[in-house]
Write an enzyme that holds these catalytic residues in place. Sequence first.
Site, PDB file in Angstrom:
ATOM      1  N   LYS A  79      53.479  28.982  70.219  1.00  0.00           N
ATOM      2  CA  LYS A  79      52.846  30.276  69.905  1.00  0.00           C
ATOM      3  C   LYS A  79      52.437  30.340  68.432  1.00  0.00           C
ATOM      4  CE  LYS A  79      56.236  33.012  71.146  1.00  0.00           C
ATOM      5  NZ  LYS A  79      57.280  32.066  71.573  1.00  0.00           N
ATOM      6  N   ARG A 112      59.045  41.242  73.621  1.00  0.00           N
ATOM      7  CA  ARG A 112      60.013  40.241  74.090  1.00  0.00           C
ATOM      8  C   ARG A 112      60.757  40.717  75.341  1.00  0.00           C
ATOM      9  NH1 ARG A 112      59.994  36.444  69.855  1.00  0.00           N
ATOM     10  NH2 ARG A 112      61.826  35.144  69.909  1.00  0.00           N
ATOM     11  N   ARG A 169      62.092  20.286  65.293  1.00  0.00           N
ATOM     12  CA  ARG A 169      61.097  21.066  64.554  1.00  0.00           C
ATOM     13  C   ARG A 169      61.487  21.254  63.078  1.00  0.00           C
ATOM     14  NH1 ARG A 169      59.126  26.831  66.826  1.00  0.00           N
ATOM     15  NH2 ARG A 169      61.192  27.615  66.285  1.00  0.00           N
ATOM     16  N   ARG A 198      65.019  25.559  60.870  1.00  0.00           N
ATOM     17  CA  ARG A 198      65.456  26.948  61.054  1.00  0.00           C
ATOM     18  C   ARG A 198      66.899  26.980  61.541  1.00  0.00           C
ATOM     19  NH1 ARG A 198      60.782  30.022  64.430  1.00  0.00           N
ATOM     20  NH2 ARG A 198      62.665  30.827  65.427  1.00  0.00           N
TER      21      ARG A 198
HETATM   22  P1  AMP Z   1      60.775  33.683  66.879  1.00  0.00           P
HETATM   23  O1  AMP Z   1      60.391  33.247  65.506  1.00  0.00           O
HETATM   24  O2  AMP Z   1      59.693  34.491  67.555  1.00  0.00           O
HETATM   25  O3  AMP Z   1      61.278  32.547  67.742  1.00  0.00           O
HETATM   26  O4  AMP Z   1      62.006  34.689  66.711  1.00  0.00           O
HETATM   27  C1  AMP Z   1      63.225  34.290  66.126  1.00  0.00           C
HETATM   28  C2  AMP Z   1      64.300  35.324  66.382  1.00  0.00           C
HETATM   29  O5  AMP Z   1      63.903  36.584  65.801  1.00  0.00           O
HETATM   30  C3  AMP Z   1      64.568  35.645  67.840  1.00  0.00           C
HETATM   31  O6  AMP Z   1      65.463  34.724  68.448  1.00  0.00           O
HETATM   32  C4  AMP Z   1      65.167  37.048  67.730  1.00  0.00           C
HETATM   33  O7  AMP Z   1      66.503  37.025  67.265  1.00  0.00           O
HETATM   34  C5  AMP Z   1      64.297  37.677  66.624  1.00  0.00           C
HETATM   35  N1  AMP Z   1      63.069  38.305  67.182  1.00  0.00           N
HETATM   36  C6  AMP Z   1      61.772  37.927  66.989  1.00  0.00           C
HETATM   37  N2  AMP Z   1      60.919  38.742  67.633  1.00  0.00           N
HETATM   38  C7  AMP Z   1      61.692  39.657  68.265  1.00  0.00           C
HETATM   39  C8  AMP Z   1      61.416  40.768  69.120  1.00  0.00           C
HETATM   40  N3  AMP Z   1      60.159  41.088  69.466  1.00  0.00           N
HETATM   41  N4  AMP Z   1      62.472  41.490  69.579  1.00  0.00           N
HETATM   42  C9  AMP Z   1      63.737  41.205  69.244  1.00  0.00           C
HETATM   43  N5  AMP Z   1      64.081  40.152  68.458  1.00  0.00           N
HETATM   44  C10 AMP Z   1      63.074  39.384  67.967  1.00  0.00           C
END
Ligand code: AMP
Length: 224
Positions: free
Chosen positions: A19, A94, A133, A166
């Site tokens: 994404k 999400r 990654r 990360r």
């Molecule tokens: P991502 O970078 O999109 O993989 O997000 C990393 C982490 O951020 C996720 O595992 C959640 O803990 C938090 N996070 C990101 N987007 C959301 C969302 N829309 N709702 C809740 N938690 C989020």
Amino acid sequence: MSKEGSTNLILLGPPGSGKGTQARKLMEKFGIPQISTGDILRAKKKEKSKLGQEIKEIMESGRLVSDELVIQIVEERLQSDDCSYGYILDGFPRNVAQADALDQLLERIGHKITQVLDLAVNEDELVRRLTGRRVCRQCQQMFHIEFTKPKKAGICDKCGGELYQRDDDQEKTIRERLRVYRDETAPLINYYSRKKLLKSVDGLQAPETVTAEILKVIEASRQK
Ligand code: AMP
């Protein structure tokens, strides 16, 4: 108010499906911002506040932060001037509660989602991608220790920034993030399919092929 003909996209898909990579390509192509709730939360978790600490703990466990907080973040962000010609939502919504809240917000501010793109990738491949990654601290460009190695180990090819892993890209956290995806986020595929907004793209293809397919889908929807 978003302008007539603006491109308002949602990128769905599990963690590691590409994404972020695709959102950055679309951002360059259309000149519209990528709104990554994950990136915004990663910036917030560095703040030395109670909220920053709470976000850090939740993100490192692989769970989702509260709907209330992310909805508030998106609500503020969508009303910025740079969103009036379109945007790419990456990592939001999400779950169904966030999708319902987004619908209400869009209605209130006079926006419409033009397309929801689901990047389909199987779980074994996601684990392989996420464990290897590496991300640039400065420009967020993604690399992989096997598949897309940087020219110089640990350094971003694009901006020379430092590459890091990360905290939530450790195997145990990855498994939890994938469980959360299956239980909470995957139901959005049906949710947007019922609204006739969903297009699925095979995310196992080379990144350039995935981008080309996404562009075709966007182009086709503009001609309708
Ligand atoms: P991502 O970078 O999109 O993989 O997000 C990393 C982490 O951020 C996720 O595992 C959640 O803990 C938090 N996070 C990101 N987007 C959301 C969302 N829309 N709702 C809740 N938690 C989020």
